[in-house]
Design a protein around this motif. Sequence first.
Motif, PDB file in Angstrom:
ATOM      1  N   ALA A 166       7.608  93.695 -80.167  1.00 23.17           N
ATOM      2  CA  ALA A 166       8.204  92.460 -79.645  1.00 23.17           C
ATOM      3  C   ALA A 166       8.810  91.613 -80.746  1.00 23.17           C
ATOM      4  O   ALA A 166       9.649  90.742 -80.474  1.00 23.17           O
ATOM      5  N   GLY A 167       8.395  91.827 -82.004  1.00 25.07           N
ATOM      6  CA  GLY A 167       9.001  91.106 -83.110  1.00 25.07           C
ATOM      7  C   GLY A 167      10.244  91.792 -83.649  1.00 25.07           C
ATOM      8  O   GLY A 167      11.182  91.137 -84.101  1.00 25.07           O
ATOM      9  N   THR A 168      10.263  93.118 -83.600  1.00 26.82           N
ATOM     10  CA  THR A 168      11.417  93.876 -84.094  1.00 26.82           C
ATOM     11  C   THR A 168      12.573  93.840 -83.102  1.00 26.82           C
ATOM     12  O   THR A 168      13.749  93.853 -83.501  1.00 26.82           O
ATOM     13  N   GLN A 169      12.256  93.796 -81.822  1.00 26.39           N
ATOM     14  CA  GLN A 169      13.305  93.864 -80.796  1.00 26.39           C
ATOM     15  C   GLN A 169      14.331  92.741 -80.895  1.00 26.39           C
ATOM     16  O   GLN A 169      15.550  93.013 -80.830  1.00 26.39           O
ATOM     17  N   PRO A 170      13.951  91.487 -81.062  1.00 24.89           N
ATOM     18  CA  PRO A 170      14.985  90.440 -81.175  1.00 24.89           C
ATOM     19  C   PRO A 170      15.910  90.639 -82.372  1.00 24.89           C
ATOM     20  O   PRO A 170      17.088  90.270 -82.306  1.00 24.89           O
ATOM     21  N   LEU A 171      15.377  91.227 -83.454  1.00 22.81           N
ATOM     22  CA  LEU A 171      16.220  91.463 -84.629  1.00 22.81           C
ATOM     23  C   LEU A 171      17.311  92.477 -84.321  1.00 22.81           C
ATOM     24  O   LEU A 171      18.462  92.306 -84.749  1.00 22.81           O
ATOM     25  N   LEU A 172      16.968  93.533 -83.579  1.00 27.62           N
ATOM     26  CA  LEU A 172      17.976  94.522 -83.209  1.00 27.62           C
ATOM     27  C   LEU A 172      18.945  93.971 -82.168  1.00 27.62           C
ATOM     28  O   LEU A 172      20.141  94.274 -82.193  1.00 27.62           O
ATOM     29  N   LEU A 173      18.417  93.163 -81.251  1.00 30.03           N
ATOM     30  CA  LEU A 173      19.289  92.602 -80.217  1.00 30.03           C
ATOM     31  C   LEU A 173      20.291  91.594 -80.780  1.00 30.03           C
ATOM     32  O   LEU A 173      21.307  91.304 -80.143  1.00 30.03           O
ATOM     33  N   LEU A 178      25.871  89.199 -82.478  1.00 26.78           N
ATOM     34  CA  LEU A 178      26.671  88.659 -83.576  1.00 26.78           C
ATOM     35  C   LEU A 178      28.000  89.381 -83.763  1.00 26.78           C
ATOM     36  O   LEU A 178      28.895  88.851 -84.429  1.00 26.78           O
ATOM     37  N   THR A 179      28.114  90.587 -83.206  1.00 26.32           N
ATOM     38  CA  THR A 179      29.318  91.380 -83.453  1.00 26.32           C
ATOM     39  C   THR A 179      30.261  91.445 -82.248  1.00 26.32           C
ATOM     40  O   THR A 179      31.455  91.203 -82.373  1.00 26.32           O
ATOM     41  N   SER A 180      29.697  91.786 -81.097  1.00 25.60           N
ATOM     42  CA  SER A 180      30.580  92.021 -79.944  1.00 25.60           C
ATOM     43  C   SER A 180      30.189  91.248 -78.695  1.00 25.60           C
ATOM     44  O   SER A 180      30.821  91.406 -77.651  1.00 25.60           O
TER      45      SER A 180
END
Length: 232
Positions: A166-173, A178-180
Motif C-alpha cells: 500500500a506504500g509502494t502503490q501510490p509511488l507507481l501510480l 505526472l506524465t500522461s
Amino acid sequence: MNSTRQPNRWWVPAGLILLNLIPVIGGAFRVTELTGGADITPGNERFFDSPAPVLIHIASATVYAFLGAFQFIPSFRRPQKGRRSWHQLVGRILVPAGFLVALSGLWMTLFYALPPSDGVVLYILRLVFGTAMLAFLVLGALDIRRRNFTGHGAWMTRAYAIAVGAGTQPLLLMIPELTSGPPDVTTRALLIGAAWVINLGVAEYAISRRRLQLPARRTQPKTLQPQQRTAP
C-alpha cells in the motif's frame, strides 16, 4: 567493527516507516471521514454501509506496518539477560495484527461493492495477494512452532512485503499521473499489482542476503564424522 556498522541498520526501518506514511495518512483520513459525518459519495458509500472491516483493516495495518519495520534490526532479535527479545515480544502483537490485515482485506474484496475505478483485474489481484499474505503468515507461524527460525523469518518477510504494498502503490501510480494523466482501470490495476511484485522481489533479495550471512554451522547440514581407526 560491529559497533560502527550497527547504526547503519536503522536506515531499513526508517525507510519502511517513510514508505508506510502514505497509506497511514490515507487511513487516518478515512477514519476521520467515517467518524466525522462526512458526505456519503459513490466512492465511500460501501465504507459507510459496513464500517467495521475498514476500521479493523486500518488499525491493524498501522500497527503491523510500523512495529514490523523494527523487526528488521538484528540487535532487536537478541535476548537480553535471559529475557525475551524485542523481536519475540513484538512478534506476539504482529502475528495477530497481520492476520487481521489479511482477513479484513480479503473480506472487503469479497463483500464490498466493486467500485468502477477498480475493475475485475484488480479484484483478482487483491484476492491473489491477500490469500498469499495469509498463507505466508500461517507458514511463518508453523515454522516458529517447529523452531525453524530461518524459515519463520523468510515467510514473515514475504507477508510484510505484501502488507506494505500500500506504500509502494501510490509511488507507481504517480508515474502516469505526472506524465500522461490518470491511468485507466487496467493500467491502474497492473501498476498496483506491480507494486506487490516489486516488494516481493526486494523481500526475496533480503532473504537470500540473510541466508548468506548465517554462520556455516546453521546453513550446512550435519554429517556423520567417520570413526577413527586405531592401529591394532
